[in-house]
Enzyme design. Structure first.
Site, PDB file in Angstrom:
ATOM      1  N   LYS A  26      47.250  47.882  57.450  1.00  0.00           N
ATOM      2  CA  LYS A  26      46.312  48.250  58.529  1.00  0.00           C
ATOM      3  C   LYS A  26      45.462  47.042  58.933  1.00  0.00           C
ATOM      4  O   LYS A  26      45.322  46.091  58.154  1.00  0.00           O
ATOM      5  CB  LYS A  26      45.425  49.398  58.061  1.00  0.00           C
ATOM      6  CG  LYS A  26      44.520  49.030  56.912  1.00  0.00           C
ATOM      7  CD  LYS A  26      43.917  50.264  56.265  1.00  0.00           C
ATOM      8  CE  LYS A  26      42.934  49.847  55.186  1.00  0.00           C
ATOM      9  NZ  LYS A  26      42.906  50.786  54.059  1.00  0.00           N
TER      10      LYS A  26
ATOM     11  N   TYR B  96      19.850  26.067  63.085  1.00  0.00           N
ATOM     12  CA  TYR B  96      18.875  26.983  63.677  1.00  0.00           C
ATOM     13  C   TYR B  96      17.818  27.421  62.666  1.00  0.00           C
ATOM     14  O   TYR B  96      18.112  27.604  61.477  1.00  0.00           O
ATOM     15  CB  TYR B  96      19.588  28.262  64.150  1.00  0.00           C
ATOM     16  CG  TYR B  96      20.461  28.071  65.373  1.00  0.00           C
ATOM     17  CD1 TYR B  96      19.938  27.641  66.583  1.00  0.00           C
ATOM     18  CD2 TYR B  96      21.819  28.361  65.297  1.00  0.00           C
ATOM     19  CE1 TYR B  96      20.755  27.491  67.698  1.00  0.00           C
ATOM     20  CE2 TYR B  96      22.637  28.220  66.410  1.00  0.00           C
ATOM     21  CZ  TYR B  96      22.097  27.780  67.608  1.00  0.00           C
ATOM     22  OH  TYR B  96      22.904  27.634  68.702  1.00  0.00           O
TER      23      TYR B  96
HETATM   24  C1  LIG Z   1      43.273  50.622  52.807  1.00  0.00           C
HETATM   25  C2  LIG Z   1      43.852  51.711  52.014  1.00  0.00           C
HETATM   26  C3  LIG Z   1      44.602  51.444  50.860  1.00  0.00           C
HETATM   27  C4  LIG Z   1      44.776  50.062  50.280  1.00  0.00           C
HETATM   28  O1  LIG Z   1      43.610  49.672  49.587  1.00  0.00           O
HETATM   29  P1  LIG Z   1      43.566  48.307  48.746  1.00  0.00           P
HETATM   30  O2  LIG Z   1      42.288  48.402  48.028  1.00  0.00           O
HETATM   31  O3  LIG Z   1      43.576  47.210  49.763  1.00  0.00           O
HETATM   32  O4  LIG Z   1      44.763  48.278  47.887  1.00  0.00           O
HETATM   33  C5  LIG Z   1      45.188  52.516  50.225  1.00  0.00           C
HETATM   34  N1  LIG Z   1      45.053  53.779  50.700  1.00  0.00           N
HETATM   35  C6  LIG Z   1      44.318  54.068  51.788  1.00  0.00           C
HETATM   36  C7  LIG Z   1      44.195  55.481  52.242  1.00  0.00           C
HETATM   37  C8  LIG Z   1      43.689  53.042  52.473  1.00  0.00           C
HETATM   38  O5  LIG Z   1      42.946  53.331  53.561  1.00  0.00           O
END
Ligand SMILES: *Cc1c(COP(=O)(O)O)cnc(C)c1O
Length: 340
Positions: A33, A237
């Protein structure tokens, strides 16, 4: 030519996946994702698709799945956030697998034969049914999500127990999965898949962690100016840094617009020819200033922001955030390069 380069070593990612599969005796759902946490979903999927250890992929929304299908990815693609009104045609046409977590998702699927996974809320308090769902021959998988696998083992064990309770409502299922990267430290006897994102890249998801991982990422940026500022000068800054001695400053072309969060102002180091150079002053939109006193550094030199010696996880701890956030905030002006 890009001035900011992220290198992903795909051999190292594949090796981490093999080690996780061996240690858990499970196949993986590679979680891609948010463009694989900013690391490039298409390039990763193409590399991982042929691995027997990889069952398939997971994305957040249908469009992310379509991008992978258009790149000729054929393994299963789970859409973690379910299916919304108006999305059935897209999901069916591209052979995506929705994760159903709300009665409204079922309503959208009512005239479809599409297989789906059911998600239960075992304590994450986000997506998932709170009570057992009726048997449905279209259900090919059951899953849930851990909220605190890296920080609270008692709560994680409670979630695992509740998950096993929900499994009782279903007959034998082809696919059962609960664990994320940090969850691998726990045993879930009835699960046959694990969903892994962060750990693929060699980021340690919890301390301790049962699988030895290798670091797959490197982020480097270029020096655009070098000069010496006199004692008493202020840097960047808001004058958050005033020099107590003469300092050679290198200006590096990465800033908060690239994901180098302002929370790292006056914190941490970048690596100049392998030597740590302290961050001075506020991080600006496109540039960060570092102390290179005594170093041979020239305009055009590459400076390492992230590698095995200073991971996204280490930077995140300094910044009071998590590696996920730093990774997916990397800008579009970052060139992604893949080592095979
Ligand atoms: C993002 C996600 C994962 C993966 O998590 P990691 O900590 O990166 O391994 C697994 N399951 C769901 C539902 C997620 O949203």
């Amino acid at each position: 030519m890009a001035r900011l380069v992220l290198t992903v070593n795909l051999c190292t990612v594949a090796e981490n996946i093999r080690r996780i599969a061996r240690a858990t005796e499970r196949r993986l759902i590679a979680v891609l994702k948010a463009d694989a946490y900013g690391m490039g979903a298409t390039s990763l999927a193409r590399q991982l698709e042929a691995m027997t250890e990889v069952f398939g992929f997971a994305v957040s929304c249908p469009l992310e799945g379509v991008v992978l299908r258009k790149a000729k990815i054929v393994k299963p693609i789970l859409v973690l956030t379910g299916i919304l009104p108006g999305e059935l045609n897209l999901i069916e046409r591209w052979r995506l697998t929705p994760v159903v977590s709300d009665p409204a998702h079922l309503l959208t699927l009512k005239d479809s034969t599409l297989p789906y996974h059911v998600k239960y809320d075992t304590g994450m308090g986000r997506l998932g049914f709170l009570s057992p769902q009726n048997h449905d021959p279209r259900i090919c998988g059951v899953m849930s999500h851990l909220s605190s696998a890296g920080t609270d083992s008692d709560y994680t064990k409670e979630q695992i127990e509740r998950f096993e309770g929900f499994l009782g409502a279903h007959g034998p299922l082809p696919f059962v999965h609960l664990q994320n990267s940090a969850g691998i430290a726990f045993k879930v006897p009835r699960a046959n898949l694990v969903r892994v994102g962060l750990a693929m890249f060699g980021e340690q998801p919890a301390e301790p962690f049962p699988v030895q991982l290798s670091y797959a990422l490197e982020l480097k940026a270029r020096v655009v100016s070098v000069k010496t500022l006199a004692k008493g000068s202020s840097v960047s800054y808001n004058r958050s840094c005033v020099l107590s001695e003469d300092v050679q400053i290198a200006v590096v072309n990465i800033g908060y617009a690239d994901g180098l969060t302002r929370a790292l102002s006056n914190k941490g180091f970048l690596l100049v020819h392998g030597k740590p150079a302290r961050v001075l002053g506020d991080i600006t939109m496109d540039m960060v200033l570092i102390d290179t006193t005594g170093m041979d550094v020239r305009v055009g030199d590459w400076v390492v922001v992230v590698d095995a010696s200073q991971t996204f996880g280490a930077l995140a701890r300094l910044a009071g955030t998590i590696p996920y956030e730093l990774m997916c905030n990397l800008s579009s002006r970052t060139r992604r390069v893949y080592r095979r």
